[in-house]
Each structure stands twice: as C-alpha cells, then as structure tokens.
Design a protein around this motif. Sequence first.
Motif, mmCIF file in Angstrom:
data_model
loop_
_atom_site.group_PDB
_atom_site.id
_atom_site.type_symbol
_atom_site.label_atom_id
_atom_site.label_comp_id
_atom_site.label_asym_id
_atom_site.label_seq_id
_atom_site.Cartn_x
_atom_site.Cartn_y
_atom_site.Cartn_z
ATOM 1 N N GLY A 188 -2.201 -0.307 -8.467
ATOM 2 C CA GLY A 188 -1.681 -1.704 -8.372
ATOM 3 C C GLY A 188 -1.194 -1.874 -6.929
ATOM 4 N N LEU A 189 -1.097 -3.160 -6.412
ATOM 5 C CA LEU A 189 -0.909 -3.421 -5.008
ATOM 6 C C LEU A 189 0.812 -2.837 -4.581
ATOM 7 N N ASP A 190 1.551 -2.397 -5.655
ATOM 8 C CA ASP A 190 2.815 -1.991 -5.122
ATOM 9 C C ASP A 190 2.725 -0.753 -4.420
ATOM 10 N N ARG A 204 12.058 0.109 -6.142
ATOM 11 C CA ARG A 204 11.471 0.312 -7.391
ATOM 12 C C ARG A 204 10.121 0.199 -7.362
ATOM 13 N N MET A 205 9.331 1.360 -7.814
ATOM 14 C CA MET A 205 7.842 1.114 -8.030
ATOM 15 C C MET A 205 7.384 0.423 -9.037
ATOM 16 N N HIS A 206 6.239 -0.217 -8.918
ATOM 17 C CA HIS A 206 5.531 -0.829 -10.189
ATOM 18 C C HIS A 206 4.841 0.064 -10.825
ATOM 19 N N SER A 207 4.959 -0.142 -11.948
ATOM 20 C CA SER A 207 4.323 0.922 -13.235
ATOM 21 C C SER A 207 2.640 0.700 -13.059
ATOM 22 N N PHE A 233 8.553 7.363 -7.918
ATOM 23 C CA PHE A 233 8.524 7.097 -6.723
ATOM 24 C C PHE A 233 8.954 8.507 -5.737
ATOM 25 N N ILE A 234 7.955 9.367 -5.268
ATOM 26 C CA ILE A 234 8.459 10.455 -4.783
ATOM 27 C C ILE A 234 8.406 10.520 -3.247
ATOM 28 N N THR A 249 5.671 3.377 0.909
ATOM 29 C CA THR A 249 5.826 4.772 -0.151
ATOM 30 C C THR A 249 4.974 6.104 0.070
ATOM 31 N N LEU A 250 3.593 5.481 0.612
ATOM 32 C CA LEU A 250 2.643 6.602 0.783
ATOM 33 C C LEU A 250 3.081 7.522 1.731
ATOM 34 N N LEU A 251 3.499 7.015 2.853
ATOM 35 C CA LEU A 251 3.942 7.844 3.894
ATOM 36 C C LEU A 251 5.540 8.503 3.561
ATOM 37 N N VAL A 252 6.281 7.895 2.815
ATOM 38 C CA VAL A 252 7.446 8.687 2.143
ATOM 39 C C VAL A 252 6.919 9.947 1.430
ATOM 40 N N LEU A 253 6.012 9.603 0.729
ATOM 41 C CA LEU A 253 5.284 10.789 -0.314
ATOM 42 C C LEU A 253 4.905 11.936 0.368
ATOM 43 N N VAL A 254 4.039 11.550 1.326
ATOM 44 C CA VAL A 254 3.569 12.563 2.318
ATOM 45 C C VAL A 254 4.689 13.444 2.853
ATOM 46 N N SER A 255 5.818 12.597 3.567
ATOM 47 C CA SER A 255 7.111 13.258 4.172
ATOM 48 C C SER A 255 7.553 14.265 3.005
ATOM 49 N N ALA A 256 7.765 13.819 1.794
ATOM 50 C CA ALA A 256 8.344 14.674 0.781
ATOM 51 C C ALA A 256 7.477 15.854 0.658
ATOM 52 N N PHE A 257 6.283 15.873 0.960
ATOM 53 C CA PHE A 257 5.429 17.217 0.836
ATOM 54 C C PHE A 257 5.569 17.956 1.744
#
Length: 329
Positions: free
Chosen positions: A175-177, A191-194, A251-252, A274-282
């Motif tokens: 989804g676009l979220d 909050r992420m969209h489901s 939301f990782i 949120t994508l960059l946040v996920l990569v940073s979490a990894f």
Amino acid sequence: MVVPAQGAIGHEDFDILPRLLRPGDLLVVNDTRVLPARLRFQWNEKEAEVLLLRQERADVWEALVRPGKRVRPGTRLQLRPGLWADVVSRQPGGLFSLRFSPAGRLSALLPEIGEAPLPPYIKERLQDPERYQTVFARNPGSAAAPTAGLHFTDDMLARLTTAHVEVASLTLDIGLDTFQPLRVDNLEDHRMHSEFYAIPATTRAAIDAAREREGRVVAVGTTSARALEAAAMRRDSGEGEAADHGATDIFIRPGHTWREVDMLLTNFHLPRSTLLVLVSAFAGRERVLEAYAEAIDRRYRFYSFGDAMLLEPAPGVRATDAGNATPGA
C-alpha cells in the motif's frame, strides 16, 4: 553497493550477485503484481483520479481521490460511461471507501482503463507497463512495485540456480503507506497501514531447509523483510502455521530483534521514510549514514528505478546474536 557489518564498503555491478552469495543461500522475493490502479476521469470539468489501494470486499475499495477536498460521503463519481464510484465513507488521512457499480464492472474494465500507479517523481507514462513489474510478479494486489525486485531478470535467476542459490517467493501487497514520509518526531508515534501477506508452505519449507544447511535467508526488498519478520514474531507468539498468512502493520525500527532475515537487498530510499528506518534497524544507523554518504559521493541512483545495496546485519541485531535459537532451525 556491498555493505558488510564491518570494514570497507564495496562497489560492484549487480550482475555479480551470484558471486556475492554462497551456495545454499536462499533469496526470498515478493511476487506481488502491481494493479493498474490509477483511474483518470473528468469531474466538475477538471481532470481527477482515483487510486485504488486495497479491496475491502466485492466492489468496495479503499482509495485515494485527487482532488478530494470537496468529495464527501454520498458523492457519486462517474469514471466512465457505465461505471460509477459512490463514496461510502471518508477515513482519516484522506482515504476513501468507494463502492463501484454496476457490480463486477470495475473488475472487467480495470485492465483496459487502469494505469500503473508510478511514483510521483516519474512524470512520463510508461510505454510498456511491464517495466514496473518484476520478473516474478504473479499475484495482483499492490499499489506499488517491490522495487528491489526490478533488478532481476530471467537470466539472473538462471545464474543464481547455477550458483546453487535458491529463490523462493512470498506475497506482500504494498500500500502507499509503505512510502509515506514520516510526519512524527518520535518513531513510536508512527502507525503503519495494514498490508496483506502470505508465505506459502513451499517457501516456509525452503527457509527451514536453508537453516538446516546453514544457508542465509536473503530478503529481496523491505517488503519481503517485513513479511518474514511479521510471521516470525507471530510464530514466537505461538500462532504456528497461521502466522504465515494475514495482515501486518509492523513498523520495524531500531531496537527490533531480527528473527528471520540474515541479509537484505534493497534500493536507496528517501529521507524520513519508514523504509530507511527499517534499513537502519538492520544494518545500524551510523553504518547506513556512512553508506548513503558514499552513495551520494559516487552518484548512485536512488528510488524505484535506482541502484541497489546488499547489507549484512549490524552486530547484535539478530536473535542468534544473543544465543537464541533461530526460528525454523
């Protein structure tokens, strides 16, 4: 770009990916297919559009309407002669619930009248809509492509097989979220969209087999990573096989304990996403900032049709780093 957990960052052509992986590794790809979800029409003598996001039930879709300021519940939009969309409700964030009529008409017309919902920074319409589909796209349902998968070709998949690297698929309908910018200063407030995901039994078996032979699970794209981690967390909660199907709003962010993903292949993402946040979490925030600074210096291409990076996890972020058993092992 090749980003190990420590040491020098490498720069290679994507063509050598089979040499960067090990025999026995498993690539997990997202086989979702982008819907022709953008519908252009005239409303109040102006050009308008509906962007389909998620089918809620038969003939009822969650969607964006642009311009949508004057659209209220009860409004009827004529998209084509013989095709209407009635506004059922307006939701927070500018989302609408639309009921299309006559029944079944949208499904019949969508392949003909719909367009691929390209990112806003791509101004030209694609002459070949398949350019915004991955070679493993199978299951229609997304409003955007899993862009890390756009790097793959049939030839690359054949070469991976020759290198004894397996490929398995899952589905996460995007989804676009996933691509919306963060509008909060505290990540815990976002909050992420489901989004719907499904991990087939064959893919679960492939993951288990990779663990048995000590192969690594390489997530192709952040969407594959989210599906794998969402299922792993539900399995940890005792849901068993049911964990591999359902909806996730995970939301990782930094602090996440990675249970399933050993390596991550992804594109370069926008700031405050949120994508960059996920990569940073990894890979670790400082390591990612270092990699992005080098990417800018070397003029890497960002976004959907841009370049890719292959990342190892930062020390301490994997469940096995703490001595825990790896799920599926």
